[in-house]
Design a protein around this motif. Structure first.
Motif, PDB file in Angstrom:
ATOM      1  N   UNK A  93      -2.112  -4.317 -11.214  1.00  0.00           N
ATOM      2  CA  UNK A  93      -2.509  -5.275 -10.184  1.00  0.00           C
ATOM      3  C   UNK A  93      -1.423  -6.345 -10.062  1.00  0.00           C
ATOM      4  N   UNK A  94      -1.376  -6.983  -8.920  1.00  0.00           N
ATOM      5  CA  UNK A  94      -0.407  -8.051  -8.690  1.00  0.00           C
ATOM      6  C   UNK A  94      -1.111  -9.400  -8.799  1.00  0.00           C
ATOM      7  N   UNK A  95      -0.788 -10.125  -9.866  1.00  0.00           N
ATOM      8  CA  UNK A  95      -1.502 -11.359 -10.197  1.00  0.00           C
ATOM      9  C   UNK A  95      -1.411 -12.428  -9.115  1.00  0.00           C
ATOM     10  N   UNK A  96      -0.287 -12.520  -8.440  1.00  0.00           N
ATOM     11  CA  UNK A  96      -0.092 -13.598  -7.470  1.00  0.00           C
ATOM     12  C   UNK A  96      -0.679 -13.278  -6.106  1.00  0.00           C
ATOM     13  N   UNK A  97      -1.209 -12.078  -5.978  1.00  0.00           N
ATOM     14  CA  UNK A  97      -1.901 -11.711  -4.746  1.00  0.00           C
ATOM     15  C   UNK A  97      -3.404 -11.850  -4.951  1.00  0.00           C
ATOM     16  N   UNK A  98      -4.104 -12.013  -3.877  1.00  0.00           N
ATOM     17  CA  UNK A  98      -5.569 -12.039  -3.958  1.00  0.00           C
ATOM     18  C   UNK A  98      -6.081 -10.617  -4.168  1.00  0.00           C
ATOM     19  N   UNK A  99      -7.335 -10.502  -4.519  1.00  0.00           N
ATOM     20  CA  UNK A  99      -7.940  -9.179  -4.673  1.00  0.00           C
ATOM     21  C   UNK A  99      -7.877  -8.407  -3.358  1.00  0.00           C
ATOM     22  N   UNK A 100      -8.133  -9.103  -2.270  1.00  0.00           N
ATOM     23  CA  UNK A 100      -8.107  -8.456  -0.957  1.00  0.00           C
ATOM     24  C   UNK A 100      -6.717  -7.941  -0.634  1.00  0.00           C
ATOM     25  N   UNK A 101      -5.690  -8.752  -0.894  1.00  0.00           N
ATOM     26  CA  UNK A 101      -4.317  -8.327  -0.613  1.00  0.00           C
ATOM     27  C   UNK A 101      -3.894  -7.173  -1.518  1.00  0.00           C
ATOM     28  N   UNK A 102      -4.365  -7.180  -2.761  1.00  0.00           N
ATOM     29  CA  UNK A 102      -4.092  -6.053  -3.645  1.00  0.00           C
ATOM     30  C   UNK A 102      -4.655  -4.771  -3.057  1.00  0.00           C
ATOM     31  N   UNK A 103      -5.906  -4.819  -2.607  1.00  0.00           N
ATOM     32  CA  UNK A 103      -6.534  -3.622  -2.057  1.00  0.00           C
ATOM     33  C   UNK A 103      -5.860  -3.182  -0.760  1.00  0.00           C
ATOM     34  N   UNK A 104      -5.443  -4.140   0.048  1.00  0.00           N
ATOM     35  CA  UNK A 104      -4.731  -3.793   1.286  1.00  0.00           C
ATOM     36  C   UNK A 104      -3.422  -3.071   0.962  1.00  0.00           C
ATOM     37  N   UNK A 105      -2.722  -3.584  -0.042  1.00  0.00           N
ATOM     38  CA  UNK A 105      -1.438  -2.986  -0.429  1.00  0.00           C
ATOM     39  C   UNK A 105      -1.631  -1.559  -0.925  1.00  0.00           C
ATOM     40  N   UNK A 106      -2.594  -1.381  -1.839  1.00  0.00           N
ATOM     41  CA  UNK A 106      -2.807  -0.048  -2.387  1.00  0.00           C
ATOM     42  C   UNK A 106      -3.414   0.901  -1.358  1.00  0.00           C
ATOM     43  N   UNK A 107      -4.140   0.371  -0.402  1.00  0.00           N
ATOM     44  CA  UNK A 107      -4.656   1.215   0.678  1.00  0.00           C
ATOM     45  C   UNK A 107      -3.507   1.835   1.465  1.00  0.00           C
ATOM     46  N   UNK A 108      -2.441   1.065   1.652  1.00  0.00           N
ATOM     47  CA  UNK A 108      -1.258   1.605   2.332  1.00  0.00           C
ATOM     48  C   UNK A 108      -0.612   2.700   1.489  1.00  0.00           C
ATOM     49  N   UNK A 109      -0.511   2.462   0.171  1.00  0.00           N
ATOM     50  CA  UNK A 109       0.097   3.467  -0.702  1.00  0.00           C
ATOM     51  C   UNK A 109      -0.732   4.746  -0.740  1.00  0.00           C
ATOM     52  N   UNK A 110      -2.055   4.604  -0.662  1.00  0.00           N
ATOM     53  CA  UNK A 110      -2.939   5.764  -0.672  1.00  0.00           C
ATOM     54  C   UNK A 110      -3.085   6.405   0.711  1.00  0.00           C
ATOM     55  N   UNK A 111      -2.381   5.850   1.683  1.00  0.00           N
ATOM     56  CA  UNK A 111      -2.412   6.387   3.050  1.00  0.00           C
ATOM     57  C   UNK A 111      -3.809   6.346   3.654  1.00  0.00           C
ATOM     58  N   UNK A 112      -4.560   5.302   3.334  1.00  0.00           N
ATOM     59  CA  UNK A 112      -5.856   5.104   3.978  1.00  0.00           C
ATOM     60  C   UNK A 112      -5.590   4.705   5.430  1.00  0.00           C
ATOM     61  N   UNK A 113      -6.162   5.383   6.407  1.00  0.00           N
ATOM     62  CA  UNK A 113      -5.909   5.060   7.820  1.00  0.00           C
ATOM     63  C   UNK A 113      -6.164   3.579   8.110  1.00  0.00           C
ATOM     64  N   UNK A 114      -5.287   2.984   8.902  1.00  0.00           N
ATOM     65  CA  UNK A 114      -5.372   1.549   9.190  1.00  0.00           C
ATOM     66  C   UNK A 114      -6.721   1.156   9.757  1.00  0.00           C
ATOM     67  N   UNK A 115      -7.307   1.997  10.596  1.00  0.00           N
ATOM     68  CA  UNK A 115      -8.574   1.674  11.227  1.00  0.00           C
ATOM     69  C   UNK A 115      -9.738   1.658  10.219  1.00  0.00           C
ATOM     70  N   UNK A 116      -9.523   2.270   9.042  1.00  0.00           N
ATOM     71  CA  UNK A 116     -10.579   2.331   8.029  1.00  0.00           C
ATOM     72  C   UNK A 116     -10.404   1.302   6.917  1.00  0.00           C
ATOM     73  N   UNK A 117      -9.241   0.693   6.831  1.00  0.00           N
ATOM     74  CA  UNK A 117      -8.930  -0.139   5.675  1.00  0.00           C
ATOM     75  C   UNK A 117      -9.863  -1.337   5.531  1.00  0.00           C
TER      76      UNK A 117
END
Length: 219
Positions: free
Chosen positions: A41-65
Motif C-alpha cells: 500500500x502507499x502510505x501517503x495516499x488515501x485508501x480511495x486513491x490506493x484502490x483507484x491506482x490498483x484498479x488501473x493495474x488490475x485493468x478494472x474498466x473505468x466505468x466500473x471503478x
C-alpha cells in the motif's frame, strides 16, 4: 507456488485447470493475493486513491471503478474513512484495505497470508467476519493462520503440512490437530493453508512432532 510467485521443483499444480508453471498469466487473472503488513500500500495516499491506482493495474474498466471501490470499502468497513491517508491507519484497517485491494478484479480465489496476525482482537474479529462474508458470497479463500480457533471458526477442511508434506487431511472434527505445523482449510468455498509454529509436544495428527511422554500438543 499456487500464486505463481515460486516455481514448483517437481510435480504439477493447477488453479481452475491452469498450470501454475506453464500458464501463470491465466492463473493470475483468476486469483487475488493479500500478503498484509506494511508493504503493498502507499502510505501517503488515501485508501480511495490506493484502490483507484490498483484498479488501473488490475485493468478494472473505468466505468466500473467508482462503484467497485465504494462496494469494497463498504465490505471491509472503511467507508467513511476512505479519504484519510493510509499512514494514519491502524494495522487492522490496513489489513482490511489489503483485502479490498485483492478483490478489485473479482478473483475466483483469494489468498490471505495470516490476515489477523498482530491485529487487535476487535479488528481480528472484523477481519474474520469479512472472510466469512466472502466465503458466503462464493469466493474461494485460501488462508494461512497460526490461530487454531480462527481456522476452526472459518473453515471446514484442513490439511496439516510439515516438512513440505501433507501429514493429515480432513475436516476440523476429524483432524482436530492442536499442533500448529500447517493447515489447509476450506470453509464453504474457503480453503486455508496455515503455516504453523513449532513447539508441539507430540501430535498424532501430523506425525511430524517428537512425542514427549504423553505431553499435550501445544500451538
Amino acid at each position: 507456488m499456487l500464486s505463481t510467485l515460486l516455481l514448483p521443483t517437481s510435480g504439477t499444480a493447477r488453479v481452475f485447470g491452469h498450470d501454475v508453471a506453464r500458464d501463470p498469466v491465466s492463473v493470475r487473472r483468476r486469483i487475488g493475493y493479500v500478503f498484509g503488513g506494511d508493504r503493498g500500500l502507499y502510505d501517503r495516499l488515501s485508501a480511495l486513491d490506493n484502490l483507484r491506482y490498483f484498479a488501473e493495474l488490475y485493468a478494472v474498466p473505468a466505468r466500473e471503478q467508482k462503484h467497485r471501490t465504494t462496494e469494497l470499502l463498504d465490505l471491509v468497513g472503511l467507508l467513511g474513512r476512505e479519504k484519510e491517508r493510509v499512514e494514519g491507519y491502524s494495522r487492522g484497517m490496513r489489513q482490511r484495505l489489503h483485502i479490498a485491494r485483492g478483490l478489485l478484479h473479482r478473483p475466483d480465489v483469494l489468498f490471505l497470508d495470516e490476515p489477523s496476525i498482530g491485529v487487535a482482537p476487535v479488528a481480528a474479529r472484523d477481519l474474520r467476519r469479512t472472510v466469512a462474508d466472502l466465503a458466503a458470497a462464493g469466493t474461494t479463500v485460501l488462508l494461512t493462520t497460526h490461530y487454531m480457533a480462527e481456522a476452526d471458526e472459518l473453515c471446514d477442511r484442513i490439511a496439516v503440512i510439515a516438512g513440505g508434506r501433507i501429514r493429515a487431511l480432513g475436516t476440523p472434527t476429524a483432524s482436530s490437530p492442536s499442533c500448529g505445523t500447517g493447515m489447509c482449510w476450506r470453509s464453504r468455498r474457503t480453503a486455508s493453508t496455515t503455516s504453523g509454529s513449532t513447539g508441539c509436544g507430540g501430535c498424532r495428527a501430523c506425525g511430524a512432532c517428537p512425542p514427549r511422554s504423553g505431553a499435550p500438543c501445544r500451538p
